[in-house]
Write an enzyme that holds these catalytic residues in place. Sequence first.
Site, PDB file in Angstrom:
ATOM      1  N   GLY A  58       0.842  -1.199   0.000  1.00 51.43           N
ATOM      2  CA  GLY A  58       0.000   0.000   0.000  1.00 51.43           C
ATOM      3  C   GLY A  58       0.865   1.232   0.000  1.00 51.43           C
ATOM      4  N   CYS A  85       4.848  -6.513   1.983  1.00 51.84           N
ATOM      5  CA  CYS A  85       5.246  -5.110   2.130  1.00 51.84           C
ATOM      6  C   CYS A  85       4.392  -4.387   3.179  1.00 51.84           C
ATOM      7  CB  CYS A  85       5.205  -4.424   0.759  1.00 51.84           C
ATOM      8  SG  CYS A  85       6.113  -2.878   0.740  1.00 51.84           S
ATOM      9  N   TYR A  86       3.459  -3.531   2.783  1.00 51.52           N
ATOM     10  CA  TYR A  86       2.626  -2.864   3.793  1.00 51.52           C
ATOM     11  C   TYR A  86       1.908  -3.913   4.647  1.00 51.52           C
ATOM     12  CZ  TYR A  86      -1.033  -0.066   5.961  1.00 51.52           C
ATOM     13  OH  TYR A  86      -1.858   0.521   6.884  1.00 51.52           O
ATOM     14  N   HIS A 172       8.563  -8.113  -2.675  1.00 48.93           N
ATOM     15  CA  HIS A 172       7.382  -8.384  -3.517  1.00 48.93           C
ATOM     16  C   HIS A 172       7.563  -9.687  -4.304  1.00 48.93           C
ATOM     17  CE1 HIS A 172       5.157  -4.610  -2.959  1.00 48.93           C
ATOM     18  NE2 HIS A 172       6.351  -4.122  -2.688  1.00 48.93           N
ATOM     19  N   GLU A 174       5.466 -11.105  -6.115  1.00 47.17           N
ATOM     20  CA  GLU A 174       4.629 -11.095  -7.327  1.00 47.17           C
ATOM     21  C   GLU A 174       5.320 -10.479  -8.535  1.00 47.17           C
ATOM     22  OE1 GLU A 174       4.338  -9.251  -4.683  1.00 47.17           O
ATOM     23  OE2 GLU A 174       3.588  -7.246  -5.091  1.00 47.17           O
ATOM     24  N   SER A 226     -16.855  -4.690 -31.504  1.00 43.41           N
ATOM     25  CA  SER A 226     -15.871  -3.902 -32.252  1.00 43.41           C
ATOM     26  C   SER A 226     -14.941  -4.804 -33.049  1.00 43.41           C
ATOM     27  CB  SER A 226     -15.033  -3.096 -31.261  1.00 43.41           C
ATOM     28  OG  SER A 226     -14.287  -3.991 -30.446  1.00 43.41           O
ATOM     29  N   GLY A 227     -15.060  -6.114 -32.811  1.00 43.78           N
ATOM     30  CA  GLY A 227     -14.112  -7.032 -33.440  1.00 43.78           C
ATOM     31  C   GLY A 227     -12.916  -7.269 -32.529  1.00 43.78           C
ATOM     32  N   GLY A 228     -12.876  -6.559 -31.417  1.00 41.22           N
ATOM     33  CA  GLY A 228     -11.801  -6.765 -30.446  1.00 41.22           C
ATOM     34  C   GLY A 228     -12.073  -8.012 -29.618  1.00 41.22           C
ATOM     35  N   ASP A 230     -12.420  -8.648 -26.287  1.00 39.74           N
ATOM     36  CA  ASP A 230     -13.386  -8.688 -25.185  1.00 39.74           C
ATOM     37  C   ASP A 230     -14.836  -8.687 -25.677  1.00 39.74           C
ATOM     38  OD1 ASP A 230     -11.033  -8.417 -23.841  1.00 39.74           O
ATOM     39  OD2 ASP A 230     -11.303  -6.291 -23.403  1.00 39.74           O
ATOM     40  N   LYS A 370      -7.316 -10.103 -18.905  1.00 40.62           N
ATOM     41  CA  LYS A 370      -7.170 -10.161 -20.362  1.00 40.62           C
ATOM     42  C   LYS A 370      -6.529 -11.471 -20.836  1.00 40.62           C
ATOM     43  CE  LYS A 370      -7.269  -7.295 -24.052  1.00 40.62           C
ATOM     44  NZ  LYS A 370      -8.374  -6.368 -24.336  1.00 40.62           N
TER      45      LYS A 370
END
Length: 514
Positions: A58, A85-86, A172, A174, A226-228, A230, A370
């Site tokens: 944080g 961390c925090y 960290h 991650e 849109s063809g994208g 998502d 994504k």
Amino acid sequence: MEREHDIVIVVDFGGQYTHLISRRVRELKVYCEIVSYEHIMESLSRFPNVKGLIFSGGPLSVYDVNAPMIDKRVYDTGLPILGICYGHQMIALQFGGKVIRGEAREYGKTKLVIEDKNILFDQLSKETIVWMSHGDSVLKLPPNFKSLARTENTLHAAFSHNIKKIYGVQFHPEVVHTVEGKKVLKNFLYKVCECRPTWRTSSYINSSLDEIRRRYSGGKVICAVSGGLDSTVTAFLVKKVVGENLLCVFVDNGLLRKGEAETVLKTLTSIGLNPLYVDASKQFIEKLRGITDPEEKRKVVGETFVKIFDEISKKHGPFKYLAQGTLYPDVIESARVSGPASIIKTHHNVGGLPPNISYELIEPLKFLYKDEVRKMAKKLGLPETIVKRHPFPGPGLAARIIGEVNEEKLYICREASAIVEEELRRAGLYDRVWQAFAFVGDDKVVSVLGDTRYYGYIVTVKIVTSKDGMTADWAKIPYHLLEKISVRITNEIRNVSSVSYCVSSKPPATIEPQ
Ligand code: XMP
């Protein structure tokens, strides 16, 4: 989903890496959700299968007036906890340890020396490189805690409770710079929490279909495509559940890439979505005339879209539902801790539509990232053009034209971007970069053509690599390829005198120039 999979909750304290922690957990095939520290007790009763908690980093010091503190009752639940961390410092403080402010700052890579072979560090080297980003540190451990590791400047870089399954790490795990970070998370998930690694692509598909079935109780559904990636995956999944009750609408805003409308229509038709094509390009370009401010342009594109979408839905409706491809980061941003005052942000621009629209929402991807959607698209057998398509912003080429959007700059931007994409594809590099395009502004420079001097536009080519669009690097593509792109742009596009290559990363630059 809640019953089928073990769940780990990432408790958010406003850290910049909160999503990264969550994604790493899912990469390790454990389902994970992000919950604000304020809502932890409610969340524990909502999810029956929680196997562990990870406290994020944080921006604040534990001694700040508004420092977020977790409800101490979580420590009595018996759930394994890993503080990062925090989170690590807060655990120490809440159990009666001492945290000091800012004396042993550490930013970047540093060597961690493991002093106690703990289950959390199983299979790790005794000395390993970790990523640190902290001002405060734990000076004195609380009673019943033991130190597990140190760095040059941090005495207690990791600790564990002697009886409870409570751990803290100052570094960290991650981020990729922590060389053995994934092992630490893996040990926590599999060995400490005893989670089963059951979260996989078929799980995302099933949970998304479940989400649609849960929301849908009959009636017509509208979805802007849109063809994208998502919007296409959303429409494809919704279609599986609601069949002919779905109307897909493809609005051509005149800000699309070269040949995009035709390609998108063909592709979407080939997968059975049969979109309604609405050519609104004139309206958009008209509305954008004279507008130079980037935010104003985005606003105009958004508002024009809403107006047109509204007209379509009135004409073809009534529609009870709106399906849209909202992703997990969009949802979570609207309810997460965002700084000292714990401001709750409202997300207004999900899918480019305003919040006052009177449909019920169907958002089958709202628990996904994504990369999960991409894997899902592949598994669903969607065409490569969709699975591998580069992201393209909602405001389209308006985000790539500096100053007023007009026909001349649209032409230049479109043609130049097509050359960039074509050359990258030929070189086999298209799939290895995140985005590749050209942008143009109003500046002109002298050019000599034969014996004639003229002023032509400067086109800037931008090619970036990225994992998630949050940060990006400029792509170090070969000089000969840049040269080829440059020569083609000045030869093939009228009124272009000069080509530059953008060598700024994000941050500080953003990917889209406007
Ligand atoms: P920036 O420019 O913020 O972009 O670095 C990060 C990623 O988001 C995309 N982008 C958008 N996508 N609507 C979208 O759907 C938008 O208004 C928008 N603006 C930026 C951008 O292409 C990049 O991948």
